[in-house]
Design a protein around this motif. Structure first.
Motif, PDB file in Angstrom:
ATOM      1  N   ARG A  85      -9.517  -2.259   0.510  1.00 17.53           N
ATOM      2  CA  ARG A  85      -8.583  -2.047  -0.606  1.00 17.53           C
ATOM      3  C   ARG A  85      -7.334  -1.252  -0.210  1.00 17.53           C
ATOM      4  NH1 ARG A  85     -12.082  -5.156  -2.203  1.00 17.53           N
ATOM      5  NH2 ARG A  85     -13.192  -5.074  -4.197  1.00 17.53           N
ATOM      6  N   CYS A  86      -6.702  -1.674   0.867  1.00 21.14           N
ATOM      7  CA  CYS A  86      -5.486  -0.986   1.292  1.00 21.14           C
ATOM      8  C   CYS A  86      -4.253  -1.568   0.607  1.00 21.14           C
ATOM      9  CB  CYS A  86      -5.334  -1.077   2.801  1.00 21.14           C
ATOM     10  SG  CYS A  86      -4.935  -2.747   3.373  1.00 21.14           S
TER      11      CYS A  86
ATOM     12  N   ALA B 137      -2.397  -3.991   1.707  1.00 22.45           N
ATOM     13  CA  ALA B 137      -1.387  -4.514   2.638  1.00 22.45           C
ATOM     14  C   ALA B 137      -1.141  -6.006   2.427  1.00 22.45           C
ATOM     15  CB  ALA B 137      -1.818  -4.258   4.083  1.00 22.45           C
TER      16      ALA B 137
HETATM   17  S1  SF4 Z   1      -5.207  -6.295   3.641  1.00 25.00           S
HETATM   18 FE1  SF4 Z   1      -6.006  -6.970   1.659  1.00 25.00          FE
HETATM   19  S2  SF4 Z   1      -7.996  -7.874   2.202  1.00 25.00           S
HETATM   20 FE2  SF4 Z   1      -7.398  -6.646   3.957  1.00 25.00          FE
HETATM   21  S3  SF4 Z   1      -8.358  -4.658   3.581  1.00 25.00           S
HETATM   22 FE3  SF4 Z   1      -6.281  -4.539   2.751  1.00 25.00          FE
HETATM   23  S4  SF4 Z   1      -6.525  -5.085   0.572  1.00 25.00           S
HETATM   24 FE4  SF4 Z   1      -8.386  -5.757   1.632  1.00 25.00          FE
END
Ligand code: SF4
Lengths: 472, 199
Positions: A313-314, A316
């Motif tokens: 849940r970053c 990105a």
């Molecule tokens: S980029 Fe998207 S899928 Fe990958 S960890 Fe971050 S939020 Fe989750």
């Protein structure tokens, strides 16, 4: 599957995106804000020499964890319990909400301060608690803005990214009595700080999310920049931490890998301001963890999509997605929007969320930035096929796809049709060409018809084969 | 069947075939001037890093925080402060602290984060309620990255511990950085080159 979900309207992403794009200025600004964050992420990633190695490690640790998930969940429970943390299990959103309400009632808690947790958003906890007479105050500034506006978050890391500062100024004026017309970020944040500090001090209970739960030690980690999770948790007599099953990791040492990736991927910071490690409640206080399934074990059962459970849940993938940036988080109608949401949500309800896997250019940028190497665009492609097979696509589109498939499978037919179309396109009146069925032509012009097909061009330009044997 | 059994059974049934844990390499520091690296990283997270001995700590505090009336010391032996706080101090009182002085156990040069243990209950909230934070850190307690930090720390032995990397902040309004969201408006790390005290 949750039957209630089927009573909810089907999400029409293209229509919602079109509404968002209607305000061109806002759409351009939204796009630019997120692109800024994506660039910060790039700079932060470039500063870590072993970035790619960390991503591979994070991915491998998550895959290992998923393949032993039951064991690690049990280990976490055992160690947490030994630490004096009480662990609860919730099969779905309804059970999660009931457990939280029960705990609050048992402690006579009426005022709750909550820090950001996408899980509670997914479970609809706030409206549920409010309906039972509990006051819930979101304390992450972005979430507080959204809550005061009676709105939903549009991004998992930056919930209020869709608001402009003058709108927040007007909102705070109406709800908190700040000066009319004042919209300076520092001024508004200070007003929120004053208001929320009082609420922290008066709260009966704190609810937080969990970023990582460590099976080996029975503790968990919460990451924030504002310190709001800590203010809630350390001041209130009761702390309830809510987590999805996938948040568990094997060992404390593994944290180093994920924490080096998380904030850099999310906002370009080397680490969040606060990385708090909770292992035992303070003397005389209560600490509870609610472990929530709500469709996660079902997603684990789908080999094509289970890698989505590696997500930390970053955000990105949202910041980099050309579709997300130009359609806004709300167009996904989901607690987790963007590329990863478009994989997770059809798992919860393939009918309601059938349009989401199509909200992508399949450019692969999401997979490139994902710190845990989820093959996001491949999964979106797979969902398109599954959703289509399940009948989640309009009849017109299905018919068109079948036609296209029939045509593309036969070179002769394709060539004849191509030639006919080239001639036709030159003479068809605009009114007919851009009629309703041509959804592609709604927002763009068809390119001019080339004088020659690629095939003809290639025939006249290809060099004489050097190795005739290579030719078919 | 209760939810716990139901969930664990479903997970056991659906989990993929076993995959090994990859193990972790060591990722050593790229150079050996950890203090310089730490100072740079601290600046990057809006913290200030000073170097000085414990003897001059009092002067530094007076010079840096001239307006501070309530100075709370978690380390009365290092700096007396105006007020000693403990587990029984009321939260409302913690909220009036202008400056909190406390010990850091370890600093991470790559990110400017300092590990602060807050075992006694009343101290936990103080870390987040004080207006300003002064963290004392022996210079020999610097490591390069988080992997080394977890190697050296006994995290699970602490009821609560936190990496603090700069002042509380937010960018939730128009992506503009605002320092001092809910917690401390400034963080100063006081690096002590040689120390006789045990940290
Ligand atoms: S980029 Fe998207 S899928 Fe990958 S960890 Fe971050 S939020 Fe989750």
């Amino acid at each position: 599957m949750n039957r209630l979900l089927h009573t909810l309207p089907v999400i029409d992403h293209p229509a919602a995106a079109a509404r968002f794009l209607h305000d061109a200025d806002r759409a351009t600004w939204h796009d630019a804000s997120l692109w800024q964050v994506r660039r910060k992420r790039d700079r932060a990633a470039a500063m870590v020499e072993e970035w790619e190695e960390l991503r591979a490690l994070a991915s491998a640790i998550k895959e290992h964890t998923l393949s032993h998930l039951d064991t690690y969940l049990e280990a976490f429970e055992r160690h947490a319990t030994a630490n004096g943390i009480q662990v609860h299990w919730a099969a779905d959103a309804a059970e999660h909400n009931r457990i939280v309400l029960d705990l609050l009632r048992r402690h006579g808690a009426r005022r709750v301060v909550k820090s950001k947790s996408m899980l509670t958003e997914e479970c609809g906890l706030n409206p549920f608690l409010e309906a039972h007479g509990i006051e819930v105050v979101d304390t992450d500034l972005g979430e507080r803005i959204v809550q005061l506006a009676n709105d939903a978050p549009s991004h998992i890391v930056m919930p209020a990214i869709h608001y402009r500062q003058e709108e927040i100024g007007a909102l705070f004026h109406a709800k908190m009595g700040t000066e009319a017309g004042a919209d300076e970020p520092a001024y508004l944040a200070a007003a929120a700080r004053r208001d929320l500090r009082r609420r922290f001090l008066e709260a009966d209970a704190a609810i937080t999310g969990v970023n990582f739960a460590v099976a080996e030690t029975g503790g968990f980690v919460v990451c924030t920049n504002e310190g709001n999770a800590d203010l809630g948790a350390h001041l209130a007599p009761l702390h309830i931490a809510c987590m999805g099953l996938e948040k568990v990791i094997p060992r404390l040492d593994d944290l180093g890998v994920f924490l080096r990736l998380l904030a850099r991927s999310a906002t370009g910071q080397p680490i969040t301001v606060y990385t708090s490690h909770f292992h035992r409640p303070p003397p005389g206080r209560a600490l509870h963890v609610v472990l929530v399934d709500n469709g996660r074990s079902a997603q684990l059962a789908r080999p094509a999509y289970r890698a989505s459970l590696k997500c930390i849940r970053c955000g990105a993938c949202m910041n980099t997605c050309p579709v997300y940036r130009r359609s806004g988080g709300h167009s996904y109608g989901a607690p987790v929007p963007g590329p990863i949401g478009s994989i997770l949500m059809p798992g919860a309800d393939p009918v309601r969320y059938a349009s989401l896997p199509f909200a992508s250019t399949l450019c692969g940028s999401c997979s490139d930035v994902c710190p845990v190497q989820i093959d996001i665009h491949d999964q979106l492609y797979a969902w398109r096929q599954d959703v289509t097979r399940a009948g989640g696509v309009s009849r017109a589109k299905r018919w068109f796809m079948q036609m296209a498939g029939w045509l593309l499978a036969h070179p002769r037919r394709y060539r004849v049709a191509g030639a006919a179309l080239r001639r036709l396109l030159r003479h068809l009146p605009r009114r007919l060409l851009y009629a309703r069925p041509n959804t592609w032509g709604r927002a763009r012009e068809l390119p001019p018809v080339p004088p020659q097909t690629f095939r003809d061009w290639y025939r006249t330009h290809r060099p004489a084969p050097e190795h005739p044997a290579d030719m078919p | 069947m209760n939810s716990r059994t139901k969930i664990l059974e479903a997970v056991a049934r659906h989990r993929p075939p076993p995959r090994p844990h990859p193990g972790l390499p060591s990722f050593p520091a790229p150079g050996n001037d950890l203090a310089a690296r730490f100072r740079e990283a601290a600046a990057g997270v809006n913290a200030t890093c000073l170097t000085g001995s414990l003897d001059t700590l009092g002067d530094v505090v007076r010079a840096r925080y001239p307006g501070a009336r309530v100075i709370a010391a978690l380390e009365p032996d290092l700096l007396p402060g105006t007020q000693v706080i403990d587990a029984t101090t009321a939260p409302a009182e913690l909220a009036t602290i202008d400056l909190l002085v406390c010990r850091g156990t370890l600093g991470v040069a790559e990110s400017g984060a300092v590990w602060v243990r807050a075992a006694p209950a009343g101290h936990r909230a103080a870390l987040f309620l004080a207006e300003h934070l002064l963290l004392l850190l022996p210079a020999d307690r610097l490591v390069w990255n988080l992997h080394q930090a977890y190697d050296r720390l006994d995290v699970a032995a602490e009821d609560f511990g936190v990496f603090v990397a700069g002042p509380s902040k937010t960018a939730d309004i128009a992506q503009a950085l605002v320092i001092g969201a809910h917690g401390p408006r400034s963080v100063t790390v006081y690096l002590i080159p040689d120390t006789k005290i045990s940290f």
